[in-house]
Write an enzyme that holds these catalytic residues in place. Structure first.
Site, PDB file in Angstrom:
ATOM      1  N   PHE A  43      -6.929  -0.204   3.136  1.00 13.23           N
ATOM      2  CA  PHE A  43      -7.721  -1.283   2.508  1.00 13.23           C
ATOM      3  C   PHE A  43      -8.896  -1.077   1.811  1.00 13.23           C
ATOM      4  O   PHE A  43      -9.892  -1.769   2.082  1.00 13.23           O
ATOM      5  CB  PHE A  43      -8.334  -2.298   4.450  1.00 13.23           C
ATOM      6  CG  PHE A  43      -7.520  -2.240   5.224  1.00 13.23           C
ATOM      7  CD1 PHE A  43      -6.617  -2.345   5.224  1.00 13.23           C
ATOM      8  CD2 PHE A  43      -8.424  -2.623   7.053  1.00 13.23           C
ATOM      9  CE1 PHE A  43      -5.475  -2.872   5.994  1.00 13.23           C
ATOM     10  CE2 PHE A  43      -7.432  -2.641   7.630  1.00 13.23           C
ATOM     11  CZ  PHE A  43      -6.115  -2.776   7.336  1.00 13.23           C
TER      12      PHE A  43
ATOM     13  N   ASN B  34      -4.406   3.371   8.490  1.00  9.24           N
ATOM     14  CA  ASN B  34      -4.888   4.162   7.650  1.00  9.24           C
ATOM     15  C   ASN B  34      -5.772   3.818   7.826  1.00  9.24           C
ATOM     16  O   ASN B  34      -7.581   4.247   6.499  1.00  9.24           O
ATOM     17  CB  ASN B  34      -5.097   4.045   5.954  1.00  9.24           C
ATOM     18  CG  ASN B  34      -3.139   4.610   5.415  1.00  9.24           C
ATOM     19  OD1 ASN B  34      -2.818   5.680   5.855  1.00  9.24           O
ATOM     20  ND2 ASN B  34      -2.386   3.435   5.217  1.00  9.24           N
ATOM     21  N   THR B  35      -7.004   3.261   8.882  1.00  4.41           N
ATOM     22  CA  THR B  35      -8.071   2.961   9.437  1.00  4.41           C
ATOM     23  C   THR B  35      -8.280   3.317  10.405  1.00  4.41           C
ATOM     24  O   THR B  35      -7.305   2.807  11.278  1.00  4.41           O
ATOM     25  CB  THR B  35      -8.479   1.585   9.137  1.00  4.41           C
ATOM     26  OG1 THR B  35      -8.776   0.431   7.984  1.00  4.41           O
ATOM     27  CG2 THR B  35      -9.737   1.480   9.346  1.00  4.41           C
TER      28      THR B  35
ATOM     29  N   LYS C 147       0.505  -8.608  12.781  1.00  4.81           N
ATOM     30  CA  LYS C 147       1.320  -7.900  11.914  1.00  4.81           C
ATOM     31  C   LYS C 147       1.241  -6.960  12.526  1.00  4.81           C
ATOM     32  O   LYS C 147       0.795  -6.172  13.224  1.00  4.81           O
ATOM     33  CB  LYS C 147       0.956  -8.413  10.486  1.00  4.81           C
ATOM     34  CG  LYS C 147       1.949  -6.381   9.922  1.00  4.81           C
ATOM     35  CD  LYS C 147       1.586  -6.883   8.080  1.00  4.81           C
ATOM     36  CE  LYS C 147       2.993  -6.142   7.730  1.00  4.81           C
ATOM     37  NZ  LYS C 147       2.587  -6.176   6.038  1.00  4.81           N
TER      38      LYS C 147
ATOM     39  N   SER D 119      -2.371  -1.039  10.176  1.00  3.63           N
ATOM     40  CA  SER D 119      -2.720  -0.330   9.370  1.00  3.63           C
ATOM     41  C   SER D 119      -2.885   0.991   9.653  1.00  3.63           C
ATOM     42  O   SER D 119      -3.885   0.712  10.639  1.00  3.63           O
ATOM     43  CB  SER D 119      -3.234  -0.490   8.607  1.00  3.63           C
ATOM     44  OG  SER D 119      -3.329   0.680   7.963  1.00  3.63           O
TER      45      SER D 119
ATOM     46  N   THR E 266      -4.172  -6.795   2.046  1.00  3.09           N
ATOM     47  CA  THR E 266      -5.234  -6.959   3.824  1.00  3.09           C
ATOM     48  C   THR E 266      -6.740  -7.325   3.053  1.00  3.09           C
ATOM     49  O   THR E 266      -7.188  -6.060   2.288  1.00  3.09           O
ATOM     50  CB  THR E 266      -5.470  -6.130   5.210  1.00  3.09           C
ATOM     51  OG1 THR E 266      -4.599  -6.305   5.456  1.00  3.09           O
ATOM     52  CG2 THR E 266      -6.479  -6.045   6.031  1.00  3.09           C
TER      53      THR E 266
ATOM     54  N   ASN F 223      -3.980  -8.373  10.804  1.00  2.00           N
ATOM     55  CA  ASN F 223      -3.551  -6.746  10.439  1.00  2.00           C
ATOM     56  C   ASN F 223      -3.938  -5.614  11.821  1.00  2.00           C
ATOM     57  O   ASN F 223      -5.081  -5.771  11.595  1.00  2.00           O
ATOM     58  CB  ASN F 223      -3.628  -6.497   9.398  1.00  2.00           C
ATOM     59  CG  ASN F 223      -3.346  -5.222   8.751  1.00  2.00           C
ATOM     60  OD1 ASN F 223      -2.236  -4.976  10.189  1.00  2.00           O
ATOM     61  ND2 ASN F 223      -3.126  -4.679   7.593  1.00  2.00           N
TER      62      ASN F 223
ATOM     63  N   ASN G  82       4.656  -3.364   9.775  1.00  2.00           N
ATOM     64  CA  ASN G  82       3.697  -2.612   8.764  1.00  2.00           C
ATOM     65  C   ASN G  82       4.801  -1.474   8.354  1.00  2.00           C
ATOM     66  O   ASN G  82       6.240  -1.007   9.025  1.00  2.00           O
ATOM     67  CB  ASN G  82       2.082  -2.222   9.423  1.00  2.00           C
ATOM     68  CG  ASN G  82       1.372  -2.374   8.395  1.00  2.00           C
ATOM     69  OD1 ASN G  82       1.166  -1.818   7.397  1.00  2.00           O
ATOM     70  ND2 ASN G  82       0.291  -3.263   8.231  1.00  2.00           N
TER      71      ASN G  82
HETATM   72  C1  LIG Z   1       1.093   0.911  -1.244  1.00  2.00           C
HETATM   73  C2  LIG Z   1       1.032  -0.047  -0.208  1.00  2.00           C
HETATM   74  C3  LIG Z   1       0.048  -0.656   0.177  1.00  2.00           C
HETATM   75  C4  LIG Z   1       0.009  -1.833   1.843  1.00  2.00           C
HETATM   76  N1  LIG Z   1      -0.956  -2.176   1.922  1.00  2.00           N
HETATM   77  C5  LIG Z   1      -0.468  -3.320   3.116  1.00  2.00           C
HETATM   78  C6  LIG Z   1      -1.603  -3.996   3.460  1.00  2.00           C
HETATM   79  O1  LIG Z   1      -3.121  -3.498   2.745  1.00  2.00           O
HETATM   80  N2  LIG Z   1      -1.743  -4.767   4.620  1.00  2.00           N
HETATM   81  C7  LIG Z   1      -0.584  -4.499   4.961  1.00  2.00           C
HETATM   82  O2  LIG Z   1      -0.512  -5.531   6.387  1.00  2.00           O
HETATM   83  N3  LIG Z   1       0.962  -3.855   5.096  1.00  2.00           N
HETATM   84  C8  LIG Z   1       0.428  -3.010   3.960  1.00  2.00           C
HETATM   85  N4  LIG Z   1       1.340  -2.484   3.450  1.00  2.00           N
HETATM   86  C9  LIG Z   1       3.098  -2.841   3.788  1.00  2.00           C
HETATM   87  C10 LIG Z   1       3.497  -3.793   3.659  1.00  2.00           C
HETATM   88  O3  LIG Z   1       3.306  -5.178   3.266  1.00  2.00           O
HETATM   89  C11 LIG Z   1       5.157  -3.614   4.128  1.00  2.00           C
HETATM   90  O4  LIG Z   1       4.471  -4.193   6.134  1.00  2.00           O
HETATM   91  C12 LIG Z   1       5.718  -2.269   4.560  1.00  2.00           C
HETATM   92  O5  LIG Z   1       5.226  -1.330   3.018  1.00  2.00           O
HETATM   93  C13 LIG Z   1       6.810  -2.121   4.835  1.00  2.00           C
HETATM   94  O6  LIG Z   1       7.572  -3.304   3.746  1.00  2.00           O
HETATM   95  P1  LIG Z   1       8.954  -2.115   2.840  1.00  2.00           P
HETATM   96  O7  LIG Z   1       9.844  -1.553   3.731  1.00  2.00           O
HETATM   97  O8  LIG Z   1       9.288  -3.476   2.170  1.00  2.00           O
HETATM   98  O9  LIG Z   1       7.631  -1.764   1.336  1.00  2.00           O
HETATM   99  C14 LIG Z   1       1.513  -1.708   2.326  1.00  2.00           C
HETATM  100  C15 LIG Z   1       2.405  -0.811   1.496  1.00  2.00           C
HETATM  101  C16 LIG Z   1       2.308  -0.512   0.411  1.00  2.00           C
HETATM  102  C17 LIG Z   1       3.719   0.557  -0.286  1.00  2.00           C
END
Ligand SMILES: Cc1cc2nc3c(=O)[nH]c(=O)nc-3n(C[C@H](O)[C@H](O)[C@H](O)COP(=O)(O)O)c2cc1C
Length: 342
Positions: A120, A185-186, A221, A183, A91, A180, A250
């Protein structure tokens, strides 16, 4: 090969390992003699019958890299040569921001999962746009999604302006957009998943979604923690705003059924990987059934094997993405999934 290296990587801080691996991969791809050829011959997927067209875009295969892995679009070509059918960057936010303090990424090895609270961290949309423009100038045919968000310091009432800025800056250099709002985390971001603010953001972007006769698919998302009533709202919102589709899901804030020690699983942040597989598939299926397959869904969450990918597609996803499975299973997973899908 990855099975041999993984135990060594897993001795070190996950974010540092991530940085080390992607920079080495990029160096190998760009500078090692025949590096690019070696990566392609080992990992790239050129299997006939996997191509598909979704929301007007042609994908060479349905397995993409999820957002967050290459937030600033620095490793797109090398990652694409690992076989991915598409790469989602971001993101990204209008202004650069450092994200939360480190450590902010934790492995839950007993659960094949990760908790992250990156927040982010990114170099800002101008830097990303410039990098993507360079890539375009090389006539690259890699399908790129631009995942956009708001800066931490932007209040929710003004969030729409941040999405507009990112949308306008990236319009010429990405193939599709992802809004997005999911998340964890924001602070406060997920409140934007409520019907009123979400309609406002998506309608505003849709009104601007036209330049020289071109419009870009916009996807939303969503979090896996939404209730069925909230998912019903999402279906209505997608239909009413006419956006192209949904990415489900997510990371989750749920911590049930985990085996890792409490000190780690009590870390704040979003959980990804195997514990998310079932729930994200449920969300894909619910949206697909409720909407009568009216719009495409990208299924993401806990895909660690070809069977996991097939389950998401059978539940109604048109494409899939992975992040955590790529870390736990290694780069060979993309080809393994693709072979199993033929
Ligand atoms: C370290 C980390 C950072 C992530 N950063 C973002 C992000 O910046 N934006 C977003 O939409 N999803 C982010 N995600 C979520 C992933 O895109 C995904 O939706 C989520 O991890 C579930 O898929 P997975 O089980 O294959 O990891 C992040 C996931 C991880 C593990």
């Amino acid at each position: 090969m990855y099975r041999l290296i993984k135990p060594l990587f897993f001795q070190f801080d996950p974010e540092k390992v991530h940085h080390f691996v992607v920079t080495q991969l990029n160096w190998f791809h760009d500078h090692f003699p025949l590096g690019k050829t070696m990566l392609r011959s080992s990992f790239d997927v050129n299997i006939k019958g996997l191509e598909r067209e979704v929301f007007g875009i042609k994908f060479k295969n349905p397995v993409g890299l999820a957002a967050g892995f290459d937030k600033n679009g620095e490793y797109i070509e090398a990652l694409s040569d690992l076989g991915f059918g598409f790469i989602e960057v971001g993101t990204v936010t209008p202004l650069p921001q450092p994200g939360n303090d480190q450590p902010r990424m934790f492995r839950l090895q007993e659960d094949s999962a990760i908790i992250n609270r990156m927040g982010f961290n990114n170099k800002g949309v101008d830097t990303l746009a410039e990098r993507l423009r360079l890539l375009k100038s090389k006539d690259s045919d890699i399908v790129i999604g631009g995942n956009i968000g708001k800066n931490k310091n932007t209040p929710n009432e003004e969030a729409v302006n941040d999405y507009i800025k990112c949308f306008d800056r990236l319009f010429d250099v990405v193939d599709y957009f992802v809004v997005n709002v999911s998340s964890p985390n924001t602070p406060g971001l997920r409140a934007l998943q409520e019907k009123e603010p979400l309609m406002h953001i998506l309608n505003t972007l849709q009104q601007r979604n036209q330049k020289d006769g071109i419009s870009r698919p916009i996807l939303l998302k969503i979090a896996p923690d939404l209730t069925n009533e909230q998912l019903d709202d999402i279906v209505e919102i997608v239909m009413e705003t006419g956006i192209a589709g949904v990415i489900a899901t997510n990371t989750t804030i749920d911590r049930t059924g985990l085996h890792t020690k409490e000190s780690v699983l009590n870390e704040a942040g979003g959980l990804s990987g195997k514990p998310l597989t079932k729930r994200s598939t449920e969300v894909v299926r619910y949206l697909s059934e409720k909407s009568n397959k009216a719009f495409p869904i990208i299924g993401v969450g806990g895909i660690h094997s070809p069977e996991d990918a097939k389950e998401k597609l059978d539940a109604g996803a048109s494409l899939v993405q992975l992040y955590t499975g790529f870390i736990y299973e290694g780069p060979g997973i993309v080809k393994r999934i693709c072979k199993a899908l033929v």
